[in-house]
Motif scaffolding. Structure first.
Motif, PDB file in Angstrom:
ATOM      1  N   ASN A  14       0.719  -1.204  -0.226  1.00 44.94           N
ATOM      2  CA  ASN A  14      -0.027  -0.057   0.006  1.00 44.94           C
ATOM      3  C   ASN A  14       0.829   1.264  -0.053  1.00 44.94           C
ATOM      4  N   ILE A  17       1.743   1.828  -3.796  1.00 45.20           N
ATOM      5  CA  ILE A  17       0.784   2.498  -4.514  1.00 45.20           C
ATOM      6  C   ILE A  17       0.884   4.075  -4.127  1.00 45.20           C
ATOM      7  N   SER A  84      -9.196   0.372   6.794  1.00 46.98           N
ATOM      8  CA  SER A  84     -10.141  -0.724   6.611  1.00 46.98           C
ATOM      9  C   SER A  84     -11.025  -1.052   7.385  1.00 46.98           C
ATOM     10  N   LYS A 105     -10.668   2.200   3.263  1.00 42.83           N
ATOM     11  CA  LYS A 105     -10.073   1.260   2.217  1.00 42.83           C
ATOM     12  C   LYS A 105     -10.814   0.103   1.830  1.00 42.83           C
ATOM     13  N   PRO A 106     -11.229  -0.491   0.698  1.00 41.41           N
ATOM     14  CA  PRO A 106     -10.059   0.096  -0.310  1.00 41.41           C
ATOM     15  C   PRO A 106     -10.602   1.513  -1.061  1.00 41.41           C
ATOM     16  N   TYR A 107      -9.528   2.307  -1.174  1.00 38.57           N
ATOM     17  CA  TYR A 107      -9.943   3.711  -1.776  1.00 38.57           C
ATOM     18  C   TYR A 107      -9.576   3.748  -3.105  1.00 38.57           C
ATOM     19  N   PRO A 109      -7.412   5.507  -5.908  1.00 39.28           N
ATOM     20  CA  PRO A 109      -6.271   6.501  -5.949  1.00 39.28           C
ATOM     21  C   PRO A 109      -6.781   7.932  -6.368  1.00 39.28           C
TER      22      PRO A 109
ATOM     23  N   SER B 249     -12.821  -8.385   7.879  1.00 34.57           N
ATOM     24  CA  SER B 249     -13.122  -7.266   6.666  1.00 34.57           C
ATOM     25  C   SER B 249     -11.702  -6.574   6.638  1.00 34.57           C
ATOM     26  N   HIS B 250     -10.983  -6.504   7.630  1.00 36.66           N
ATOM     27  CA  HIS B 250      -9.968  -5.360   7.597  1.00 36.66           C
ATOM     28  C   HIS B 250      -8.803  -6.374   6.549  1.00 36.66           C
ATOM     29  N   ARG B 253      -9.737  -6.411   3.168  1.00 38.92           N
ATOM     30  CA  ARG B 253      -9.903  -5.073   2.143  1.00 38.92           C
ATOM     31  C   ARG B 253      -8.357  -4.802   2.098  1.00 38.92           C
ATOM     32  N   THR B 254      -7.576  -5.095   2.960  1.00 42.17           N
ATOM     33  CA  THR B 254      -5.934  -4.690   2.724  1.00 42.17           C
ATOM     34  C   THR B 254      -5.639  -5.223   1.244  1.00 42.17           C
ATOM     35  N   ASN B 257      -7.269  -3.503  -1.487  1.00 42.26           N
ATOM     36  CA  ASN B 257      -6.720  -2.097  -1.652  1.00 42.26           C
ATOM     37  C   ASN B 257      -5.664  -1.942  -2.812  1.00 42.26           C
ATOM     38  N   ALA B 258      -4.685  -3.051  -2.542  1.00 34.87           N
ATOM     39  CA  ALA B 258      -3.578  -2.998  -3.557  1.00 34.87           C
ATOM     40  C   ALA B 258      -3.962  -3.249  -4.950  1.00 34.87           C
ATOM     41  N   LEU B 260      -7.268  -3.275  -6.464  1.00 31.44           N
ATOM     42  CA  LEU B 260      -7.890  -2.066  -7.032  1.00 31.44           C
ATOM     43  C   LEU B 260      -7.079  -0.830  -7.488  1.00 31.44           C
ATOM     44  N   GLY B 261      -6.202  -0.479  -6.441  1.00 31.08           N
ATOM     45  CA  GLY B 261      -5.476   0.755  -6.466  1.00 31.08           C
ATOM     46  C   GLY B 261      -4.472   0.662  -7.726  1.00 31.08           C
ATOM     47  N   LEU B 293     -15.526  -6.636  -3.342  1.00 30.87           N
ATOM     48  CA  LEU B 293     -15.670  -5.609  -2.510  1.00 30.87           C
ATOM     49  C   LEU B 293     -16.943  -5.469  -1.982  1.00 30.87           C
ATOM     50  N   LEU B 300     -20.579  -8.168   5.711  1.00 32.28           N
ATOM     51  CA  LEU B 300     -20.421  -7.478   6.871  1.00 32.28           C
ATOM     52  C   LEU B 300     -21.545  -6.381   7.585  1.00 32.28           C
TER      53      LEU B 300
END
Lengths: 122, 471
Positions: A14, A17, A84, A105-107, A109, B249-250, B253-254, B257-258, B260-261, B293, B300
């Motif tokens: 992360n 990114i 998150s 999160k997820p955000y 960018p 959930s955490h 999602r982590t 995040n990578a 999708l990011g 997601l 959740l």
């Protein structure tokens, strides 16, 4: 002058990114992996804005936010909390700790960059 | 002296000289004897009446006392010690016993739970002494026989062996009555008298009533403790579940995040302009990531609702903005499938109060479903307001839903069970979540549909929601 952003995030992927994202938008980036490192980094070189993760080892993002906002010298630095955590009350807790904005999160960018621009001091 | 022809006494007269009694004299004395017999009978009858009166008033006294005791017990239903103290003291007083106690089961032995009238130094010793079934003690015998046991004189009983206690407390007559649960003794109420004076049948009955009450009180407290323990365990399990879901959930999602990011960064040409062919692939990665997601969020949300942790954040909102927001989010999907997508809104919709984000989620879900299941024709959103309620209707020209499936639609993990839903996927959580969210707003949601005729999902929602309701 190039604006400086402190990224507090314990996850290397992360952070990468954000490195790529912020570099593409011509921001300088400083890094910290936990709340304590964040406090040290702020004291070492004052950032223009902070992206703060919440779930961190040693000291979590709530506590780090509280401490930075309690210091009159750093109070004005905008803090965007990135979490998150998805349980109700998280946003309230982040606001209570004194953060200026809250992103889950997820955000995207793209959306995060818009938020950074919105809060970045001119 | 005769009573009903039976002699009850003799009146005797004697003379020192020989002079026979005359008939007249005999008749006179006979009269006297009759009078004496009547007097004796009167006294006997009087005594009998007196005794009956005493019995009656004693019985009344006992009943009153019992009622008082029961009142105390019912007032302190979950304060077991008070109940046992009251029962012991009252039993002793009503049965004229100087000493009394209740013993109850703790583990595999029986221990004194309360005592009355026993010397204090003896009480400390007794409370730490376990009792078990056996012939040596009144408690032991009562436990063995599981019924009331009386020892008329402990000094005149070859099996009785609690001599040290007997010497210190100085009792002679002892009564033990078991506290029974399902016919098994769970305790004993014991009454002791200093003098040799056996307990009457009525007294034994009274103590039995008290023993029953003590048994019920002990059982109630046991059940109450059991329920409390169970609900504590449930709370703990539920807290575990919530924590697990928050962590899960955490954790989920982590990495998302990578994924999708990075996808977005590549799409935005942060790493250089990607070739046209790659853009289509990136779009697929992005769509699937967002779908994943959505599934995580659904699970959740539902667990939050179940744990009572979903809190509405009530604020002013514009329904018009909500509908427009949903329209612009969904419009590309409708266009992709060449569906007509229409919005019909009353021109003067008042502004509302509710959880805008959650209501948007509900409308997105309804419209998203409509688009997903409709392959040709149109999907429309209709919004109006009257009598303090908004009415929203999402109408499609899809395959329609059978009546049997309609009833299952709003339950968790249920979809209309047919090849169409299997082909279209989904968790079956969206409508269940929507229903809960609308109900928390004090509204309701329903469906009208016929196979082959399309479906209309409607909801009625108070315009001004001042307080969220717990689902």
């Amino acid at each position: 002058m190039t604006k400086r952003i402190l990224v507090v995030e314990d996850q290397e992927d992360n952070r990468q990114i954000l490195r790529d994202l912020l570099a593409s938008a011509d921001y300088e980036m400083d890094e910290a992996e936990n709340g304590q490192e964040a406090l040290d980094a702020v004291a070492r070189q004052r950032p223009d804005l902070i992206l703060m993760d919440i779930q961190l080892p040693i000291m979590d993002g709530y506590e780090a936010t509280r401490r930075i906002k309690a210091n009159p010298d750093f109070k004005a630095i905008p803090i965007i909390v990135v979490t998150s955590y998805a349980l109700s009350g998280d946003e309230g807790k982040a606001r209570e700790a004194g953060c200026d904005a809250y992103v889950t999160k997820p955000y995207s960018p793209r959306a995060l960059l818009a938020k950074i621009r919105e809060y970045m001091p001119k | 002296m005769l009573r009903e022809g039976e002699p009850v006494g003799v009146l005797t007269l004697t003379r020192t000289e020989m002079r026979p009694f005359t008939d007249k004299q005999i008749e006179l004395v006979s009269t006297f004897a009759d009078q004496a017999a009547i007097a004796i009978e009167n006294v006997r009858l009087f005594d009998e009446v007196q005794k009956r009166t005493d019995d009656l008033s004693e019985s009344l006294q006992q009943q009153t006392a019992t009622a008082e005791v029961l009142k105390v017990i019912s007032r302190s239903a979950f304060d077991l010690q008070t109940v046992l103290d009251t029962l012991t003291e009252s039993a002793a007083q009503l049965c004229e016993a100087e000493m009394a106690s209740i013993t109850r089961q703790e583990g595999d032995a029986f221990y004194y739970a309360t005592t009355y009238g026993l010397p204090p130094d003896l009480v400390d010793f007794l409370k730490s002494t376990p009792h078990r079934p056996g012939r040596r003690s009144v408690i032991g015998r009562t436990l063995t026989e599981a019924r009331a046991v009386m020892v008329a004189d402990v000094l005149d009983d070859p099996d009785y062996g609690m001599m040290e206690m007997q010497q210190k407390a100085g009792f002679r007559t002892a009564l033990g009555v078991p506290l029974l649960r399902d016919g098994r003794p769970v305790g004993v109420i014991t009454l002791l008298r200093r003098q040799v004076r056996p307990f009457s049948q009525r007294e034994i009955e009274l103590v039995t009533t008290f023993a029953d009450q003590a048994g019920i009180a002990i059982e109630n407290v046991r059940l109450f403790d059991e329920i409390q323990e169970k609900s504590r365990q449930l709370e703990e399990a539920s807290a575990h579940k919530s924590r697990f879901l928050a962590n899960m959930s955490h954790e989920l999602r982590t990495p998302l995040n990578a994924i999708l990011g990075y996808t977005e960064l590549i799409q935005d040409a942060v790493y250089g302009e990607p070739p046209e062919k790659m853009m289509a692939v990136l779009d697929r990665i992005s769509r699937n990531g967002k779908h994943l997601l959505g599934l995580i969020n659904d699970v959740l949300d539902l667990s939050k609702i179940e744990a009572g942790q979903l809190v509405l954040s009530l604020d002013a909102y514009s329904l018009k903005d909500v509908v427009h927001g949903v329209y612009s989010a969904i419009e590309p999907l409708a266009a992709n499938k060449s569906l007509t997508f229409k919005v019909e809104m009353a021109p003067d919709l008042p502004s509302g109060r509710g959880d805008e984000r959650r209501l948007t989620q509900v409308l997105l879900n309804l419209v998203g479903n409509a688009i997903k299941f409709t392959d040709q024709g149109e999907v429309s959103i209709k919004a109006s307001a009257e009598n303090g309620d908004y009415t929203l209707a999402v109408r499609d020209t899809g395959p329609g839903i059978s009546e049997a499936d309609q009833s299952k639609l709003f339950q968790e993990f249920q979809q209309a069970d047919n090849s169409i839903t299997k082909a279209k996927g989904g968790t079956g959580l969206g409508l269940a979540i929507s229903k809960r969210i609308i109900e928390m707003h004090g509204g309701k949601i329903w469906v009208e549909s016929r196979p082959g005729q399309g479906s209309t999902f409607s909801l009625k929602l108070p315009i001004q929601v001042e307080q969220a309701r717990q689902p």
